[in-house]
Scaffold this motif. Sequence first.
Motif, mmCIF file in Angstrom:
data_model
loop_
_atom_site.group_PDB
_atom_site.id
_atom_site.type_symbol
_atom_site.label_atom_id
_atom_site.label_comp_id
_atom_site.label_asym_id
_atom_site.label_seq_id
_atom_site.Cartn_x
_atom_site.Cartn_y
_atom_site.Cartn_z
ATOM 1 N N GLU A 87 10.768 4.889 -0.333
ATOM 2 C CA GLU A 87 10.299 3.680 -0.463
ATOM 3 C C GLU A 87 8.724 3.722 0.216
ATOM 4 O O GLU A 87 8.327 4.137 1.064
ATOM 5 C CB GLU A 87 10.946 2.685 0.439
ATOM 6 N N VAL A 88 7.939 2.836 -0.645
ATOM 7 C CA VAL A 88 6.528 2.698 -0.157
ATOM 8 C C VAL A 88 6.399 1.518 0.685
ATOM 9 O O VAL A 88 6.464 0.424 0.332
ATOM 10 C CB VAL A 88 5.654 2.910 -1.464
ATOM 11 N N HIS A 89 5.862 1.789 2.047
ATOM 12 C CA HIS A 89 5.833 0.734 2.833
ATOM 13 C C HIS A 89 4.323 0.372 3.196
ATOM 14 O O HIS A 89 3.683 1.479 3.773
ATOM 15 C CB HIS A 89 6.751 0.799 3.870
ATOM 16 N N ILE A 90 3.797 -0.851 2.780
ATOM 17 C CA ILE A 90 2.319 -1.006 3.115
ATOM 18 C C ILE A 90 2.234 -1.297 4.398
ATOM 19 O O ILE A 90 2.956 -2.401 4.976
ATOM 20 C CB ILE A 90 1.896 -2.054 2.310
ATOM 21 N N ALA A 91 1.766 -0.338 5.559
ATOM 22 C CA ALA A 91 1.899 -0.739 6.876
ATOM 23 C C ALA A 91 0.819 -1.407 7.563
ATOM 24 O O ALA A 91 0.809 -2.074 8.312
ATOM 25 C CB ALA A 91 2.181 0.612 7.734
ATOM 26 N N GLY A 92 -0.147 -1.374 6.751
ATOM 27 C CA GLY A 92 -1.521 -1.773 7.221
ATOM 28 C C GLY A 92 -2.503 -2.256 6.370
ATOM 29 O O GLY A 92 -2.707 -1.595 5.335
ATOM 30 N N VAL A 93 -3.336 -3.219 6.525
ATOM 31 C CA VAL A 93 -4.367 -3.566 5.831
ATOM 32 C C VAL A 93 -5.555 -3.931 6.427
ATOM 33 O O VAL A 93 -5.552 -4.599 7.398
ATOM 34 C CB VAL A 93 -4.041 -4.949 4.793
#
Lengths: 327, 327
Positions: free
Chosen positions: B36-42
């Motif tokens: 699973e690809v988790h966008i952890a920070g922006v």
Amino acid sequence: MTVIKVALLGFGTVGEGLYESINSHQQQLQALLGAEVHIAGVLIQDSEKQRRLAEDVLVTTNFNDILNIPDLQVVFEAIVGEDPSYEYLSKAIERGCDIITANKVMFAKHGEELLRKAREYNVSIGYEATVAGGVPVIRTIAQLLQVNRVEKIQAILNGTSNFILTEMRKNELPFETVLKSAQDLGYAEADPSNDVEGFDAFYKLMILSNLLFGKQPDWHEVKVEGISEISNHQIQSAHQKNERYKHIAEIKKDGDQIIASVGPALTNEDHPLYNIEGVDNAIVIKASLAGTIAIQGPGAGSYPTASAMIEDFAHIFQNKKAAYALT
Amino acid sequence: MTVIKVALLGFGTVGEGLYESINSHQQQLQALLGAEVHIAGVLIQDSEKQRRLAEDVLVTTNFNDILNIPDLQVVFEAIVGEDPSYEYLSKAIERGCDIITANKVMFAKHGEELLRKAREYNVSIGYEATVAGGVPVIRTIAQLLQVNRVEKIQAILNGTSNFILTEMRKNELPFETVLKSAQDLGYAEADPSNDVEGFDAFYKLMILSNLLFGKQPDWHEVKVEGISEISNHQIQSAHQKNERYKHIAEIKKDGDQIIASVGPALTNEDHPLYNIEGVDNAIVIKASLAGTIAIQGPGAGSYPTASAMIEDFAHIFQNKKAAYALT
């Protein structure tokens, strides 16, 4: 330097182009693979014909001689028609060879079976050359648009038909006259029906169907039409309105159903295939993120087809090299 | 399921498109990567702006917060301009992250350096999005035409210029008027000089130069011209003769010398870029075996650029997955 031993099945236009191309690109292949590619054997049909082949190449009319070449790693297949190439390639896989084929009729029918067998024997199959010659459409879809959902493909997959339609329009000539000149130029076979009745484009579309959707529609349910019924009058009337007939193979999915068709269509300036002229092939891919991508180039011919086969070959061996490096 | 933790630098048009695309293509990514690809920070610039981001995403204006995300594996960079993205990406590499960038100015200048550093730290760099948006030209050259010798590239690499030239011709309008409507449509920036003076196409061409020849020509020796000097009168006179102005970036090698240029050129119907219209980009590749291959599609925009970045991402992780499977 390590040597990779390969054999060619067939020494017609494509086989000979492949032979020359492997030799003329030996330096690139060595730089990429760290190995020399040695063409160890060539399967021919007619032993009487004169051929310019190096002396250390085993030239034979007997496929078993090819299979018995010690340490043979790859079989390149450039035979026309379904038989006996399916049988040959099955045996080559069982012997542990990677195979690379340009045979669309055979691969449209037996591709899935061969791919299954290849997984079983832990070898690879390259089939870029079966669709659109030198245009790298198979690997663009398989490698460069993997996350994208491919929603639809529209393509000109038969250069002969496209050449005939282009010449009819430009020179205001009837089908038969242009067909004759296409035959004289070597763009059409003595029996042109495979090209001009749409079968060639159909086989290629079925290979794309497997790649895109993992299956093919029922062959009898796909409408396949060629270009032989289009009159010069129709083409010129369309031309007056800035419209062009193009022979288009199309495939998409509607729910679980695959919808495919092959046939002539009227296109206007806004159609992405309107400007594809002459013997070129073009594939327009509608992808969920990338948008509409078109790839165009020579769909047949000795070197373009050899190009597709050699690039497949390099790809297969790079993967192997990476695997060896890690073990 | 395994999780791959990623961060986005920049949340403008491309950053936001990337965020949405990763979420809308989660199923494809899971099927391909088994993770699973988790966008952890922006990383954002303006903390006052409202953004629709999931609650578990760390949103920060401080790059160090991104670097400190535990187990961060990938940094997607979609910042405009050279600074500070070069510094950020260098640090991300040193931290052991793979990086994927859409930043052409930065990569034209520092690409070789970053690639060297990536090899040193054993991470990968994806830069498909730096040239021609969603059109997969970088990986077509790098992966699909490896054995072929690429002899020449001619390309339309700036969609804004191509849009302006197309509209000037079709609507018989002067440059300034069409530029204004391009700005209204969001195809051109408030300060359009980067696009219309040829610099944007030049940066992309320099990235292609590195890819093709392993080096760039001296930047001062490359003639770079834009389209702002072309008058409506010139365009209409050409149009009378069925000729079109196209803004063409071209590169080839002559012996050891790289010959590159960027500028407007008159093309006729036989030129492979004559029919490329509107905001599309197109790259015509002359290859030693495949012949002349053209790839065309959307050269900019939120989803096409996101497409290039996500496909790079999938490719990098497939290679890793293959490597893990073998060790």
